[in-house]
Design an enzyme around this catalytic site. Sequence first.
Site, PDB file in Angstrom:
ATOM      1  N   GLU B 301       3.771  -7.204   4.313  1.00 23.35           N
ATOM      2  CA  GLU B 301       2.746  -7.151   3.254  1.00 23.35           C
ATOM      3  C   GLU B 301       2.686  -8.501   2.527  1.00 23.35           C
ATOM      4  O   GLU B 301       2.557  -8.561   1.307  1.00 23.35           O
ATOM      5  CB  GLU B 301       3.037  -6.047   2.238  1.00 23.35           C
ATOM      6  N   CYS B 385      -0.729   2.355  -4.639  1.00 21.24           N
ATOM      7  CA  CYS B 385      -0.697   1.298  -5.656  1.00 21.24           C
ATOM      8  C   CYS B 385      -2.074   0.663  -5.852  1.00 21.24           C
ATOM      9  O   CYS B 385      -2.412   0.230  -6.952  1.00 21.24           O
ATOM     10  CB  CYS B 385       0.306   0.233  -5.259  1.00 21.24           C
TER      11      CYS B 385
END
Lengths: 613, 613
Positions: B301, B385
């Site tokens: 990520e 998120c």
Amino acid sequence: MTPIESQIMKWQSVPFTKVNIDDAFWRPRLEVLKHVTIKTCIAQCKETGRISNFAKAAGLMDGEFEGIYFNDSDVYKVLEGAAYLLMSNRDPELESETDRMIELIAAAQEPDGYLCTYYTLVAPESKWTDMEKHEMYNGGHLIEAAVAYFEATGKRKLLDVACRMADHYDRLFGPGKRHWVEGHEEIELALVKLYRVTREERYWKLALWLLEERGHGHGKGEIWDKEEWGPAYCQDDVPVRDIERVTGHAVRAMYLYSAMADVVHASGDLAYVDALHRVWAHTVERNMYVTGGIGPSRDNEGFTTDYDLPNETAYCETCAAIAMAFWNHRMNLLFGDAKYADVVEREMYNGALAGISLSGDKFFYVNPLASKGGHHRVEWFGTSCCPTNLVRFLPSIGQYAYARTDDGLVVNQFMNGEAEFEIGNGLNVKLKQTTYYPWDGKIELAVNPERTGKFAVRLRVPGWCRGYKLEVCGAPLFGAEALTDRGYLILDRQWSPGDSIVLQLDMPVEVVRARAEVEANRGRLAIQRGPVVYCMEQADNPELNDDAFALSPRDPFHICYRPDLLGGVTLMTGKEENGKPCVLIPYYAWDNREKGFMQVWIREVENQLLYLY
Amino acid sequence: MTPIESQIMKWQSVPFTKVNIDDAFWRPRLEVLKHVTIKTCIAQCKETGRISNFAKAAGLMDGEFEGIYFNDSDVYKVLEGAAYLLMSNRDPELESETDRMIELIAAAQEPDGYLCTYYTLVAPESKWTDMEKHEMYNGGHLIEAAVAYFEATGKRKLLDVACRMADHYDRLFGPGKRHWVEGHEEIELALVKLYRVTREERYWKLALWLLEERGHGHGKGEIWDKEEWGPAYCQDDVPVRDIERVTGHAVRAMYLYSAMADVVHASGDLAYVDALHRVWAHTVERNMYVTGGIGPSRDNEGFTTDYDLPNETAYCETCAAIAMAFWNHRMNLLFGDAKYADVVEREMYNGALAGISLSGDKFFYVNPLASKGGHHRVEWFGTSCCPTNLVRFLPSIGQYAYARTDDGLVVNQFMNGEAEFEIGNGLNVKLKQTTYYPWDGKIELAVNPERTGKFAVRLRVPGWCRGYKLEVCGAPLFGAEALTDRGYLILDRQWSPGDSIVLQLDMPVEVVRARAEVEANRGRLAIQRGPVVYCMEQADNPELNDDAFALSPRDPFHICYRPDLLGGVTLMTGKEENGKPCVLIPYYAWDNREKGFMQVWIREVENQLLYLY
């Protein structure tokens, strides 16, 4: 239709007399031309014996030939310029002056039609022995002047002189007669002009024959013997239909290609089409300065090797920039592609316009893109082709604005004023253009046909423009009609009196970079806004030293129109690498104030930007 | 002052409550947030057990912990977003909903201040054993929510919870106490926020200590043992003041740098200044997509190698784009340079905004710059998120518009609306902004101080803008005042009620090219207009196939605002290489219609142009 035939559009020029310019940018320049430049040029032609050469050749006064063998051409070019001025304003004082000059010219013509005062006065026995001696070059300019003067005044006297001379050429030269490769092209395009006004086909056929003479070893004269140049100097190295590359003397090359386009237009013969495309790409994509200047070398007044575009030593003869406009205008009419009108525009606002001072009485022969401060316009030259080319180019600027097509009309250049068109079906259309071009990108057009009718209005979207908005009769357009084809928006519809078009061209500051192959411009950028290329000049930047500054593409410019400066210019003010303000002015306006450095291509601050705009 | 000290500007945020947004672009988005997104997120937090985890931890209901150990943070982020919405509109229904959530949170806090429902419910004996388990990350989001809720409503309950928790941290950790390297940064920037509202210096000092813990081998937990990543994954590879390069997980890195900037701002300690400059340059100049997206790799990520910016496989987490805005906003306040606000703008209109559907109820986690048609927004994620970051980022967009300086005020972002400033000498100034940004570059400002006074108005000139015009009280400006300094026009003068500023930014279509080092974009171009990056999507181009088209930089675009399309967008219509029309839409608006390809970087027709714009 073959693919090559389908390229041919054969658009028509709009007669100058039908174009009225009422423009904040061009009108003051035309006034200066009328009040200063034309008078300056006539006075210089008198003072330097250029006019009295005709009186002497006519036997009307005593004395020897003065000056250079091609000086007749300057008188013709001044006459041509005067004719364009008379088209918009029939000033009797100017016309009586030009009529007197024409009397002398007519008197100097020999009984058989021959006309070249140098040979008449200096070496009558040597006529037609050295192909470099500009006999037909002079003749070509006579023809252009004669056609213009006839169109401006309706007076045939000079046109008759020109026809007699052309007929004389036609008797001497042509298939089965004598060979001739005119060292400096010009006669060819002039003969097509003469055909257009007289409709005598033998004139364009003679032009075609003259073009076909090239590249077969027929050229003879001083210039052909000059080893370092060879026949390529005057484009006599290959048959014109085989031309691949732009070569030699720049003005000659452009006049040649102009004539090739003219002959295709007049004859419909497609043999030159491929050569024209090839040499255009070679010129524009590898051998043209950002100002439109061409011909980097002082040595041959012309071309060298691809991408050889040095700035400070750039030759870029004013005449070559003008000739580039001539050629590209013809290419535009022939092929109907806006990319050629883009080049015309580039010359109009940069390469050609820089040749003349704002005062109208000083001229550049050479147009470098950088100077340490030693290069300045002067009042006249021994070889004064450039002032006399400007004096015929600028007053005819209106001819580049519009064209006629089979199905309607074309707006090629943007300037305030009105024009009248007779389009295909006999419909008369008046078009009024309102704009602050080149300082603003908004162009409003009032379309006024005498009655409702269907026709196409083509609007050029300049090559420098990335985005535009378009409204017709108050409504935004969508779909294919709002897209360009070969650089034109084509609004093909019913038009009624009172219809309107608003074209809004984005006209931002553009950072220009040259291909990496152009060594002179590596690590440098140029700044352009709309069609206008900018430069930095010492006069606005007293604290900076030549080339001791750099610009960052990250720093923006403040844009401000200043009516009080340099005849009214849009100034750009930015910052150089050390944070000092720096001012850029249009390139065409440089060297109109105190001496100092000038630069078009400015060093770029080294940067690490991931994305470049 | 040392050179490094002189860089520090320490501008101040303008309280959200003082910024009113009445903007055609942002207002509809804020309405969707209020009516759809916040409700969607609250409902999802309920349905997924995120809220009941607090009830369970508080002993108010039975059952096991549901979901992932960082799920508390989503509830806090939704609360924070709700608080921003309440600032502009004190909706009683929303407020009673959030008050109930806060009751549960407070109830779940352990007596010593500890608060993390995962550990309370699942592994109370294992608290503070694995630094990757987001205990302080959750805590940081609690603090941010608490500060926002206090500012929005004046209610202290959540703030008291946050302070008790922070004090608990402060007792456990710090110089001479236990080591701690929080695996996912967030607590550090939150502690500085808590200091700002409480003025308790121990909070920023704890943040500083936490920053200083990194890079010394103190990190322990699952993630540190993962061989292929190492401690760089969570920026624990070097002491933060020695950071040279952006590394690891993108969101973590951005939150870390945000906290570093915050600590410099709060403490005046200059130790991190050089590191911040280095890592900013490394991020923006080598590792940022044109959309503002960062972190190309799905694997970590986060970041890989310099210039590794593949388009179709771009990860570009929505949270990372938002976090990039957070960091750059702080850099702007700290250093007073517009280049940071440029990045904030890039995220606002591109990288972050793409994360949410126009309907407000679907979200991207991953934001590629090209798609064959298989990538679509969804309603929620296991790790959710991104929706909960959008729900706090977008309603706080007003905070990026302005800043206060010692000597006046700053206009950083352009949106219609009003703001109120109390500037240095206690003078109150109202500023009204009128603009059609981002579709038009004209910005009108009405400056209304309560009485005449001297102060500086700073206006950002965006980095994408090459030229602008500026008028103050109807008169164009000249000279140094009309030039930018660190990207700002600084109008430092006497201002009286009723004074006006007009800033006209050139907003043309820009052809963007990437540095040659970016392999993915070689032979490709992107199109940007103003701050908005464009893309081609199948929905508008049904006849085109994925990547089977190219654009020429010679062909211009027709620009048209379409109020009826995609919530109101400026469309660009051009032509692809085969002459077919092609339509470009803003990147943020893609995937709101039927499936199909999408491309930002479009193949460029090979060309021979000598000069590139």
